[in-house]
Design a protein around this motif. Structure first.
Motif, PDB file in Angstrom:
ATOM      1  N   GLU A 164       0.833  -1.214   0.000  1.00  0.00           N
ATOM      2  CA  GLU A 164       0.000   0.000   0.000  1.00  0.00           C
ATOM      3  C   GLU A 164       0.867   1.264   0.000  1.00  0.00           C
ATOM      4  O   GLU A 164       0.573   2.242  -0.690  1.00  0.00           O
ATOM      5  N   MET A 165       1.925   1.245   0.796  1.00  0.00           N
ATOM      6  CA  MET A 165       2.833   2.401   0.851  1.00  0.00           C
ATOM      7  C   MET A 165       3.509   2.594  -0.501  1.00  0.00           C
ATOM      8  O   MET A 165       3.581   3.707  -1.028  1.00  0.00           O
ATOM      9  N   HIS A 166       3.976   1.515  -1.071  1.00  0.00           N
ATOM     10  CA  HIS A 166       4.653   1.612  -2.370  1.00  0.00           C
ATOM     11  C   HIS A 166       3.708   2.140  -3.443  1.00  0.00           C
ATOM     12  O   HIS A 166       4.112   2.934  -4.296  1.00  0.00           O
ATOM     13  N   ALA A 167       2.456   1.719  -3.374  1.00  0.00           N
ATOM     14  CA  ALA A 167       1.479   2.177  -4.381  1.00  0.00           C
ATOM     15  C   ALA A 167       1.289   3.691  -4.320  1.00  0.00           C
ATOM     16  O   ALA A 167       0.935   4.321  -5.319  1.00  0.00           O
ATOM     17  N   ARG A 168       1.545   4.286  -3.142  1.00  0.00           N
ATOM     18  CA  ARG A 168       1.446   5.761  -3.005  1.00  0.00           C
ATOM     19  C   ARG A 168       2.809   6.438  -3.159  1.00  0.00           C
ATOM     20  O   ARG A 168       2.970   7.611  -2.845  1.00  0.00           O
ATOM     21  N   GLY A 169       3.808   5.667  -3.505  1.00  0.00           N
ATOM     22  CA  GLY A 169       5.139   6.247  -3.699  1.00  0.00           C
ATOM     23  C   GLY A 169       5.897   6.467  -2.400  1.00  0.00           C
ATOM     24  O   GLY A 169       6.878   7.219  -2.359  1.00  0.00           O
ATOM     25  N   VAL A 170       5.457   5.830  -1.316  1.00  0.00           N
ATOM     26  CA  VAL A 170       6.118   6.000  -0.013  1.00  0.00           C
ATOM     27  C   VAL A 170       7.138   4.877   0.172  1.00  0.00           C
ATOM     28  O   VAL A 170       6.799   3.697   0.036  1.00  0.00           O
ATOM     29  N   LYS A 171       8.371   5.239   0.475  1.00  0.00           N
ATOM     30  CA  LYS A 171       9.392   4.229   0.782  1.00  0.00           C
ATOM     31  C   LYS A 171       9.207   3.759   2.232  1.00  0.00           C
ATOM     32  O   LYS A 171       8.748   4.538   3.079  1.00  0.00           O
ATOM     33  N   VAL A 172       9.589   2.522   2.490  1.00  0.00           N
ATOM     34  CA  VAL A 172       9.359   1.957   3.830  1.00  0.00           C
ATOM     35  C   VAL A 172      10.690   1.527   4.459  1.00  0.00           C
ATOM     36  O   VAL A 172      11.512   0.876   3.803  1.00  0.00           O
ATOM     37  N   LEU A 173      10.853   1.920   5.700  1.00  0.00           N
ATOM     38  CA  LEU A 173      12.070   1.596   6.459  1.00  0.00           C
ATOM     39  C   LEU A 173      11.656   0.873   7.747  1.00  0.00           C
ATOM     40  O   LEU A 173      10.637   1.205   8.341  1.00  0.00           O
ATOM     41  N   GLY A 174      12.451  -0.103   8.145  1.00  0.00           N
ATOM     42  CA  GLY A 174      12.147  -0.813   9.394  1.00  0.00           C
ATOM     43  C   GLY A 174      13.314  -0.753  10.359  1.00  0.00           C
ATOM     44  O   GLY A 174      14.472  -0.918   9.953  1.00  0.00           O
ATOM     45  N   LEU A 175      13.014  -0.508  11.644  1.00  0.00           N
ATOM     46  CA  LEU A 175      14.071  -0.544  12.657  1.00  0.00           C
ATOM     47  C   LEU A 175      14.098  -1.942  13.257  1.00  0.00           C
ATOM     48  O   LEU A 175      13.055  -2.470  13.649  1.00  0.00           O
ATOM     49  N   ILE A 176      15.286  -2.513  13.355  1.00  0.00           N
ATOM     50  CA  ILE A 176      15.398  -3.871  13.911  1.00  0.00           C
ATOM     51  C   ILE A 176      16.555  -3.923  14.915  1.00  0.00           C
ATOM     52  O   ILE A 176      17.457  -3.089  14.883  1.00  0.00           O
ATOM     53  N   GLY A 177      16.496  -4.934  15.779  1.00  0.00           N
ATOM     54  CA  GLY A 177      17.579  -5.098  16.757  1.00  0.00           C
ATOM     55  C   GLY A 177      18.303  -6.423  16.608  1.00  0.00           C
ATOM     56  O   GLY A 177      19.317  -6.649  17.257  1.00  0.00           O
ATOM     57  N   LEU A 178      17.755  -7.317  15.761  1.00  0.00           N
ATOM     58  CA  LEU A 178      18.351  -8.641  15.552  1.00  0.00           C
ATOM     59  C   LEU A 178      18.470  -8.916  14.057  1.00  0.00           C
ATOM     60  O   LEU A 178      17.629  -8.457  13.272  1.00  0.00           O
ATOM     61  N   VAL A 179      19.454  -9.735  13.674  1.00  0.00           N
ATOM     62  CA  VAL A 179      19.658 -10.034  12.251  1.00  0.00           C
ATOM     63  C   VAL A 179      18.421 -10.737  11.681  1.00  0.00           C
ATOM     64  O   VAL A 179      17.969 -10.431  10.569  1.00  0.00           O
ATOM     65  N   ARG A 180      17.836 -11.661  12.460  1.00  0.00           N
ATOM     66  CA  ARG A 180      16.693 -12.399  11.899  1.00  0.00           C
ATOM     67  C   ARG A 180      15.484 -11.492  11.628  1.00  0.00           C
ATOM     68  O   ARG A 180      14.735 -11.713  10.687  1.00  0.00           O
ATOM     69  N   GLN A 181      15.345 -10.437  12.431  1.00  0.00           N
ATOM     70  CA  GLN A 181      14.257  -9.487  12.163  1.00  0.00           C
ATOM     71  C   GLN A 181      14.537  -8.749  10.853  1.00  0.00           C
ATOM     72  O   GLN A 181      13.631  -8.522  10.037  1.00  0.00           O
ATOM     73  N   ALA A 182      15.800  -8.397  10.641  1.00  0.00           N
ATOM     74  CA  ALA A 182      16.179  -7.692   9.409  1.00  0.00           C
ATOM     75  C   ALA A 182      15.897  -8.566   8.187  1.00  0.00           C
ATOM     76  O   ALA A 182      15.353  -8.087   7.183  1.00  0.00           O
ATOM     77  N   VAL A 183      16.244  -9.833   8.287  1.00  0.00           N
ATOM     78  CA  VAL A 183      16.058 -10.749   7.145  1.00  0.00           C
ATOM     79  C   VAL A 183      14.571 -10.867   6.810  1.00  0.00           C
ATOM     80  O   VAL A 183      14.172 -10.839   5.641  1.00  0.00           O
ATOM     81  N   ARG A 184      13.741 -10.960   7.848  1.00  0.00           N
ATOM     82  CA  ARG A 184      12.280 -11.042   7.629  1.00  0.00           C
ATOM     83  C   ARG A 184      11.770  -9.821   6.860  1.00  0.00           C
ATOM     84  O   ARG A 184      11.004  -9.939   5.914  1.00  0.00           O
ATOM     85  N   GLU A 185      12.236  -8.645   7.256  1.00  0.00           N
ATOM     86  CA  GLU A 185      11.754  -7.417   6.619  1.00  0.00           C
ATOM     87  C   GLU A 185      12.323  -7.291   5.205  1.00  0.00           C
ATOM     88  O   GLU A 185      11.635  -6.848   4.284  1.00  0.00           O
ATOM     89  N   HIS A 186      13.564  -7.716   5.048  1.00  0.00           N
ATOM     90  CA  HIS A 186      14.202  -7.714   3.723  1.00  0.00           C
ATOM     91  C   HIS A 186      13.393  -8.603   2.778  1.00  0.00           C
ATOM     92  O   HIS A 186      13.082  -8.219   1.645  1.00  0.00           O
ATOM     93  N   GLN A 187      13.016  -9.778   3.272  1.00  0.00           N
ATOM     94  CA  GLN A 187      12.254 -10.711   2.427  1.00  0.00           C
ATOM     95  C   GLN A 187      10.854 -10.184   2.105  1.00  0.00           C
ATOM     96  O   GLN A 187      10.260 -10.552   1.097  1.00  0.00           O
ATOM     97  N   ALA A 188      10.361  -9.286   2.966  1.00  0.00           N
ATOM     98  CA  ALA A 188       9.032  -8.706   2.724  1.00  0.00           C
ATOM     99  C   ALA A 188       9.088  -7.548   1.733  1.00  0.00           C
ATOM    100  O   ALA A 188       8.063  -6.971   1.387  1.00  0.00           O
ATOM    101  N   GLY A 189      10.294  -7.176   1.308  1.00  0.00           N
ATOM    102  CA  GLY A 189      10.426  -6.132   0.288  1.00  0.00           C
ATOM    103  C   GLY A 189      10.612  -4.731   0.840  1.00  0.00           C
ATOM    104  O   GLY A 189      10.300  -3.737   0.170  1.00  0.00           O
ATOM    105  N   ILE A 190      11.167  -4.640   2.034  1.00  0.00           N
ATOM    106  CA  ILE A 190      11.394  -3.323   2.654  1.00  0.00           C
ATOM    107  C   ILE A 190      12.466  -2.546   1.875  1.00  0.00           C
ATOM    108  O   ILE A 190      13.323  -3.148   1.228  1.00  0.00           O
ATOM    109  N   ASP A 191      12.414  -1.206   1.952  1.00  0.00           N
ATOM    110  CA  ASP A 191      13.368  -0.395   1.181  1.00  0.00           C
ATOM    111  C   ASP A 191      14.644  -0.071   1.958  1.00  0.00           C
ATOM    112  O   ASP A 191      15.713   0.054   1.368  1.00  0.00           O
ATOM    113  N   TYR A 192      14.513   0.125   3.266  1.00  0.00           N
ATOM    114  CA  TYR A 192      15.677   0.454   4.107  1.00  0.00           C
ATOM    115  C   TYR A 192      15.547  -0.262   5.447  1.00  0.00           C
ATOM    116  O   TYR A 192      14.441  -0.449   5.945  1.00  0.00           O
TER     117      TYR A 192
END
Ligand SMILES: Cc1cc2nc3c(=O)[nH]c(=O)nc-3n(C[C@H](O)[C@H](O)[C@H](O)COP(=O)(O)O)c2cc1C
Length: 374
Positions: A164-192
């Motif tokens: 939904e964010m991408h459809a409006r041209g909004v980039k999405v960033l996620g804050l994480i504290g563990l590598v596995r959380q980062a990988v999950r968000e990366h796999q979901a197509g996060i931008d940063y």
């Protein structure tokens, strides 16, 4: 070997048209605007604000940044309940927990009074709001309407809203504290991804920034990673880039900016704090966060303290007491002042633009020292 390109140019600066790969997070709109207009990127935290208030604040920022990129940070956490009222959650708090709060109140002589909801503190109207998935969704609607350049998702995985964010041209960033959380968000197509180390102020994970950043950069390539937690000078900006980050994400340093609307006593506490004066605890709202240590932290670490409750019950339990400590300025107990270990580097109030300029100059000096600048 000599650099043929500007070392401060990264995927982050290219995408958002920034001069510097430096992001400032904060709850003060004036600082956000200053940083955006000085070549960095400000990200405005809207925790606790109603959708109507967010709309007003975003219009205010948009009018002052002249089309420059900025971000908006919303707390959306998987551990927040779907929906519910304050009364419903309060009813789930065991009586023994309320008795513990009363015990603390007596031990520390905390008056049973506080300023009413609706009082303006640090530029914000204090109001009773319980954080649920539903209330976060209402906040996110405003970001979608404004088509903000960047949505920063504190804590939870924003996978549910990325399309939904991408459809409006909004980039999405996620804050994480563990590598596995980062990988999950990366796999979901996060931008940063922000690799938020345990040195940082506010909510943070258990891993140090120096350890976390290169692991996340490797695991999530080519998604750009920003290093966060403990960055408070230019040499650290250079170091973050060397760790494989596309920039830095910073919070505590901006609490010392001249333009910040925080209360003077809060700012003084941050300036006076040494790195060892902060502590990471979870008694505030159930998730670990770093703040200036106080005697009340010691009490929560003792065996008579009750178990930490799930969200949002823990914050409902502690809210009244912390507000009373704050409003009555109870000496040596103190409201838990969000602050990272970088406090040790911060000793004076400076204009936000000066903070940014000094970091950039020191960063470039570091590159020059090692022959990395032409
Ligand atoms: C007072 C304070 C409040 C914070 N609140 C939030 C928040 O609402 N959302 C969020 O994503 N991060 C929050 N943070 C964390 C920052 O986004 C950032 O990750 C952190 O400050 C970086 O570490 P540093 O403090 O060492 O610069 C907060 C930090 C501080 C100091």
């Amino acid at each position: 070997m000599r650099a043929t390109k500007n070392p401060l140019e990264t995927p982050l600066t290219k995408e958002f048209g920034l001069q510097y790969p430096i992001v400032s997070f904060g709850h003060c709109r004036d600082v956000i605007v200053e940083v955006c207009n000085a070549g960095g990127m400000g990200v405005f935290g809207v925790a606790g604000l109603s959708p109507e208030e967010i709309d007003i604040e975003l219009k205010w920022i948009e009018e002052r940044v002249g089309g420059k990129a900025f971000g908006v940070d919303v707390i959306v956490s998987g551990s927040m309940p779907q929906t519910g009222t304050m009364e419903e959650f309060e009813a789930q708090i065991p009586p023994g927990h309320w008795a513990w709060i009363e015990k603390l109140r007596k031990e520390f002589n905390i008056p049973n009074t506080r300023l009413p909801d609706g009082t303006v503190i640090g530029g914000r109207v204090r109001q009773e709001r319980v954080a649920t998935q539903e209330s976060a969704r209402e906040q996110l609607e405003v970001l979608l309407e404004h088509r903000v350049p960047l949505f920063a998702c504190a804590q939870g995985n924003p996978a549910f809203i990325i399309p939904e964010m991408h459809a409006r041209g909004v980039k999405v960033l996620g804050l994480i504290g563990l590598v596995r959380q980062a990988v999950r968000e990366h796999q979901a197509g996060i931008d940063y991804i922000v690799a938020h180390g345990q040195d940082g102020g506010g909510h943070c994970g258990p891993i140090g920034t120096f350890t976390l950043t290169p692991q996340v950069a490797r695991a999530c390539a080519p998604t750009p990673v920003l290093a966060a937690g403990g960055v408070g000078c230019g040499r650290q900006v250079a170091a973050a880039l060397m760790l494989g980050a596309a920039g830095v994400w910073t919070g505590t340093a901006w609490l010392t900016a001249k333009e910040h609307d925080i209360e003077p006593w809060y700012q003084e506490k941050v300036l006076a704090a040494r790195s060892e004066d902060t502590v990471r605890t979870n008694w505030g709202d159930g998730a670990f966060r770093r703040h200036v240590a106080s005697r009340i932290d010691e009490r929560w670490a003792q065996p008579d303290a009750p178990p930490i409750l799930p969200r949002p019950m823990q914050s409902i339990l502690t809210r009244e007491l912390t507000l009373q400590i704050h409003d009555n300025k109870v000496e040596n107990v103190y409201y838990p002042i969000g602050c990272g270990q970088t406090a040790g580097l911060l000793n004076e109030v400076k204009p936000a633009r000066q903070i940014l300029d000094e970091w950039v100059n020191e960063c470039l000096e570091a590159f020059e020292q090692y022959g990395l600048l032409t």
